[in-house]
Design an enzyme around this catalytic site. Structure first.
Site, mmCIF file in Angstrom:
data_model
loop_
_atom_site.group_PDB
_atom_site.id
_atom_site.type_symbol
_atom_site.label_atom_id
_atom_site.label_comp_id
_atom_site.label_asym_id
_atom_site.label_seq_id
_atom_site.Cartn_x
_atom_site.Cartn_y
_atom_site.Cartn_z
ATOM 1 N N GLY A 69 63.343 -40.634 0.478
ATOM 2 C CA GLY A 69 64.026 -40.856 1.759
ATOM 3 C C GLY A 69 62.958 -41.119 2.816
ATOM 4 N N ALA A 70 63.190 -42.166 3.620
ATOM 5 C CA ALA A 70 62.126 -42.634 4.512
ATOM 6 C C ALA A 70 61.557 -41.558 5.454
ATOM 7 C CB ALA A 70 62.631 -43.852 5.284
ATOM 8 N N ASP A 263 64.827 -47.991 5.215
ATOM 9 C CA ASP A 263 63.437 -47.611 4.919
ATOM 10 C C ASP A 263 62.430 -48.376 5.760
ATOM 11 O OD1 ASP A 263 64.994 -46.777 2.417
ATOM 12 O OD2 ASP A 263 63.043 -45.797 2.237
ATOM 13 N N LYS A 274 68.089 -49.083 0.284
ATOM 14 C CA LYS A 274 68.298 -48.962 -1.160
ATOM 15 C C LYS A 274 69.038 -50.173 -1.724
ATOM 16 C CE LYS A 274 67.053 -46.393 -3.274
ATOM 17 N NZ LYS A 274 65.768 -46.633 -3.990
HETATM 18 O O1 MRU Z 1 64.298 -44.537 -3.107
HETATM 19 P P1 MRU Z 1 64.739 -43.558 -2.064
HETATM 20 O O2 MRU Z 1 65.681 -42.532 -2.568
HETATM 21 O O3 MRU Z 1 63.567 -42.970 -1.313
HETATM 22 O O4 MRU Z 1 65.526 -44.457 -1.047
HETATM 23 C C1 MRU Z 1 66.077 -43.875 0.085
HETATM 24 C C2 MRU Z 1 66.965 -44.783 0.820
HETATM 25 O O5 MRU Z 1 67.101 -45.947 0.524
HETATM 26 C C3 MRU Z 1 67.630 -44.215 2.008
HETATM 27 O O6 MRU Z 1 68.826 -44.881 2.239
HETATM 28 C C4 MRU Z 1 66.720 -44.409 3.189
HETATM 29 O O7 MRU Z 1 65.508 -43.775 3.039
HETATM 30 C C5 MRU Z 1 67.456 -44.027 4.388
HETATM 31 S S1 MRU Z 1 66.756 -42.919 5.494
HETATM 32 C C6 MRU Z 1 67.302 -41.413 5.174
#
Ligand code: MRU
Length: 397
Positions: A69-70, A263, A274
């Site tokens: 998560g970013a 992200d 994602k």
């Molecule tokens: O691969 P991840 O699980 O780190 O991807 C996370 C996402 O795509 C979230 O939608 C993104 O970080 C949104 S911010 C909470």
């Protein structure tokens, strides 16, 4: 790898809730040098806390998605710099050591801009410092400050997004508002509240009748495993759906709005999130359904203009596509899905062009996905970028 502690039956989570303090996915206990994180790989079936003691631990945790998560990887990167500092042995120059460790941290995942943002913010405070104990204090405080600021930002995203949900609720004369979300952009991905989930939590706290469609989010199923776990713990009505169901639900009036996280977002409004987010945005546009992206300012990339051509899209291990993980008779198992010799590809993110985004929900308010509106919301960042790209243009001339 790092040491792990199993938390049986979410007890720790519930105890902290009862004390009025929320559990975070990353924290440091008072007077401890260890950074603790929730291992997100085994949720919802096992709640495991892992100890991070070194830069290598942090690199492993980010690469293998113990943390993800970013905003959370930004905060974890910041704590990674702190761990680099406490492990500095004085055999080389500090600045060279620090820059090298920061580069190692930043190369763990390419798409989320928060990672380099968090790492650089701590690094910039430390360069040229000579006193080791002062370096440690500064690094620890700055990482904690970033975590707290992201919590504040997400709280404000919740307040700003609440108004949008409330408007729909009024229009629907109090009937359930159905929100579709993709991946996990909840507190697990962000420290507290989440980005996409912050308005959802705020709506729930304000007694708005909401229901969330949770995209399972293949291949690692962050929606089915993590978003569903969060909403379930909170008591929010939700239904897990396959990634391909959203279009059908939208055609039949079963989705009132989409809220996702991101992200990396260009200053022109293109959104990397994602894989599968783009298809939801297309379906939302075709069905006249508002498609909002919730983000703290740390997720804007003030240097990038063209998301499709400039954002680096992570490609992960194809085995994440070939295998599926789940619970069987009390233990977590991984099973093979396609024929053993079929190749697979694992593109982890896609880019939704700004024209498909109804608006951004940020800590400063809601704005349209255009450079002009983003600039109105964040004038300093956009001005700095224009002047620095002007400088680059001149130096290249
Ligand atoms: O691969 P991840 O699980 O780190 O991807 C996370 C996402 O795509 C979230 O939608 C993104 O970080 C949104 S911010 C909470």
């Amino acid at each position: 790898m790092f040491s792990q502690h199993v938390v049986v039956d979410n007890t720790e989570l519930l105890i902290r809730k009862a004390n009025g303090t929320k559990m975070r996915p990353i924290w440091q206990d008072k007077d401890s040098e260890i950074v603790k994180v929730i291992d997100q790989r085994l949720l919802p079936h096992k709640l495991i806390i892992s100890d991070l003691r070194s830069v290598d631990d942090v690199i492993n945790a980010i690469k293998h998605m113990v943390v993800r998560g970013a905003p959370l990887i930004g905060v974890t990167g910041a704590y990674g710099v702190y761990l680099a500092v406490i492990n500095f042995d004085g055999k080389t120059g500090f600045d060279d050591f620090l820059i090298n460790e920061c580069n190692r941290l930043k190369s763990t995942r390419p798409t989320a801009v928060n990672l380099s943002w968090g790492v650089d913010r701590v690094k910039d405070k430390l360069l040229k410092m000579t006193n080791q104990s002062a370096r440690i204090d500064i690094a620890r405080n700055e990482a904690a400050k970033i975590a707290d600021e992201e919590v504040e930002n997400c709280k404000k995203i919740g307040e700003n997004g609440l108004r949008l949900i409330d408007e729909i609720w009024m229009k629907k004369k109090g009937k359930t508002v159905n929100i579709l979300t993709h991946c996990n952009a909840g507190w697990l991905a962000c420290v507290e509240y989440g980005t996409a989930t912050a308005p959802i939590y705020a709506a729930y706290e304000n007694d708005i009748d909401i229901h969330v469609w949770v995209d399972e989010t293949r291949p690692l199923n962050q929606g089915a495993r993590l978003t569903a776990w969060e909403l379930n713990n909170h008591g929010i009505k939700h239904t897990v759906i396959t990634d391909n169901a959203g279009g059908h639900l939208m055609q039949h009036g079963m989705v009132d709005m989409v809220i996702v996280g991101t992200d990396r977002t260009t200053y022109t409004g293109d959104v990397a999130n994602k894989i599968g987010t783009y298809l939801k945005a297309l379906a939302a546009r075709d069905n006249n359904i508002p498609f909002y992206v919730a983000l703290p300012s740390s997720t804007f990339d003030w240097k990038l203009k063209d998301g499709i051509n400039e954002i680096s899209i992570e490609e992960r291990d194809p085995d994440e596509v070939r295998y599926v993980q789940g619970l069987e008779l009390g233990s977590i198992k991984s099973v093979l899905l396609p024929p053993a010799s079929s190749p697979a590809a694992n593109f982890a993110f896609d880019v939704t062009p700004a024209r498909l985004v109804t608006g951004f929900i940020t800590e400063r308010g809601v704005c349209r996905a255009t450079k002009q509106d983003i600039k109105r919301m964040f004038p300093r960042n956009v001005d700095e970028l224009t002047s620095s790209s002007r400088r680059t243009d001149l130096s290249q001339a």
